[in-house]
Scaffold this motif. Structure first.
Motif, PDB file in Angstrom:
ATOM      1  N   TRP A  56       0.743  -1.326  -0.130  1.00  0.00           N
ATOM      2  CA  TRP A  56      -0.098  -0.044  -0.029  1.00  0.00           C
ATOM      3  C   TRP A  56       0.826   1.142  -0.137  1.00  0.00           C
ATOM      4  N   THR A  57       0.295   2.362  -0.752  1.00  0.00           N
ATOM      5  CA  THR A  57       1.270   3.635  -0.691  1.00  0.00           C
ATOM      6  C   THR A  57       0.532   4.825   0.008  1.00  0.00           C
ATOM      7  N   LYS A  58       1.255   5.081   1.052  1.00  0.00           N
ATOM      8  CA  LYS A  58       0.387   6.284   2.045  1.00  0.00           C
ATOM      9  C   LYS A  58       0.321   7.648   1.295  1.00  0.00           C
ATOM     10  N   VAL A  59      -0.872   8.173   1.182  1.00  0.00           N
ATOM     11  CA  VAL A  59      -0.867   9.511   0.483  1.00  0.00           C
ATOM     12  C   VAL A  59      -1.475  10.483   1.575  1.00  0.00           C
ATOM     13  N   PHE A  60      -1.064  11.627   1.649  1.00  0.00           N
ATOM     14  CA  PHE A  60      -1.595  12.556   2.538  1.00  0.00           C
ATOM     15  C   PHE A  60      -1.157  13.783   1.678  1.00  0.00           C
ATOM     16  N   PRO A  61      -1.806  15.084   2.066  1.00  0.00           N
ATOM     17  CA  PRO A  61      -1.726  16.535   1.618  1.00  0.00           C
ATOM     18  C   PRO A  61      -0.162  16.750   2.166  1.00  0.00           C
ATOM     19  N   LYS A  62       0.439  17.336   1.164  1.00  0.00           N
ATOM     20  CA  LYS A  62       1.925  18.000   1.041  1.00  0.00           C
ATOM     21  C   LYS A  62       1.830  19.438   0.954  1.00  0.00           C
ATOM     22  N   LEU A  63       3.067  20.106   1.112  1.00  0.00           N
ATOM     23  CA  LEU A  63       2.890  21.664   0.831  1.00  0.00           C
ATOM     24  C   LEU A  63       2.891  21.879  -0.502  1.00  0.00           C
ATOM     25  N   VAL A  64       2.978  20.809  -1.405  1.00  0.00           N
ATOM     26  CA  VAL A  64       2.876  21.105  -2.703  1.00  0.00           C
ATOM     27  C   VAL A  64       1.451  20.851  -3.052  1.00  0.00           C
ATOM     28  N   ASP A  65       0.941  21.288  -4.320  1.00  0.00           N
ATOM     29  CA  ASP A  65      -0.305  21.015  -4.935  1.00  0.00           C
ATOM     30  C   ASP A  65      -0.276  19.548  -5.139  1.00  0.00           C
ATOM     31  N   ARG A  66       0.547  19.116  -5.722  1.00  0.00           N
ATOM     32  CA  ARG A  66       0.490  17.643  -6.291  1.00  0.00           C
ATOM     33  C   ARG A  66       1.412  16.854  -5.949  1.00  0.00           C
ATOM     34  N   GLU A  67       1.444  15.529  -5.836  1.00  0.00           N
ATOM     35  CA  GLU A  67       2.532  14.592  -5.623  1.00  0.00           C
ATOM     36  C   GLU A  67       2.534  13.663  -6.567  1.00  0.00           C
ATOM     37  N   LEU A  68       3.982  13.510  -7.180  1.00  0.00           N
ATOM     38  CA  LEU A  68       4.239  12.395  -8.323  1.00  0.00           C
ATOM     39  C   LEU A  68       4.640  11.160  -7.474  1.00  0.00           C
ATOM     40  N   ILE A  69       3.952  10.137  -7.735  1.00  0.00           N
ATOM     41  CA  ILE A  69       4.049   8.760  -7.232  1.00  0.00           C
ATOM     42  C   ILE A  69       4.276   7.591  -8.071  1.00  0.00           C
ATOM     43  N   ARG A  70       5.482   6.777  -7.921  1.00  0.00           N
ATOM     44  CA  ARG A  70       5.467   5.508  -8.537  1.00  0.00           C
ATOM     45  C   ARG A  70       5.063   4.463  -8.061  1.00  0.00           C
ATOM     46  N   ILE A  71       4.170   3.753  -8.911  1.00  0.00           N
ATOM     47  CA  ILE A  71       3.524   2.430  -8.499  1.00  0.00           C
ATOM     48  C   ILE A  71       3.725   1.554  -9.448  1.00  0.00           C
ATOM     49  N   PRO A  72       4.993   0.838  -9.454  1.00  0.00           N
ATOM     50  CA  PRO A  72       5.393  -0.402 -10.287  1.00  0.00           C
ATOM     51  C   PRO A  72       4.523  -1.472 -10.279  1.00  0.00           C
TER      52      PRO A  72
END
Length: 105
Positions: A56-72
């Protein structure tokens, strides 16, 4: 190459389908009201009714508007030609939010 929308869903305690995707790169953005703590969610890949990736990949708001995530895709699925899969999200905290996911095509 362009970003293409996979889907947008509101947070829920159970797993919610975001949409189908085939890329290893996704872009995640949040929309949420103010909360006493940052909301947390998790993403997972689903190939069939009972076939999920155990990571599982955790996601939560960051200081940036959008987050780039690699899900192979796991190598055994690539070898079987199963690169298109469903992306699911689940809320881990009770605070409401909406997540939008795009994939790199």
């Amino acid at each position: 190459m362009v970003w293409s929308t996979v889907g947008t869903v509101a947070s829920a305690q159970g797993w919610r389908d975001v949409g189908q995707f085939s890329s290893d790169l996704i872009l995640v953005s949040f929309d949420m009201p103010a909360a006493p703590r940052p909301p947390l969610g998790v993403l997972r890949q689903k190939w069939d009714t009972n076939v999920y990736d155990g990571i599982w990949t955790k996601v939560f708001p960051k200081l940036v508007d959008r987050e780039l995530i690699r899900i192979p895709v796991p190598p055994e699925f690539v070898e079987a030609g199963l690169v298109t899969r469903e992306l699911q999200v689940r809320a881990w905290t009770p605070f409401p939010w909406t997540i939008t996911v795009e994939e790199w095509l």
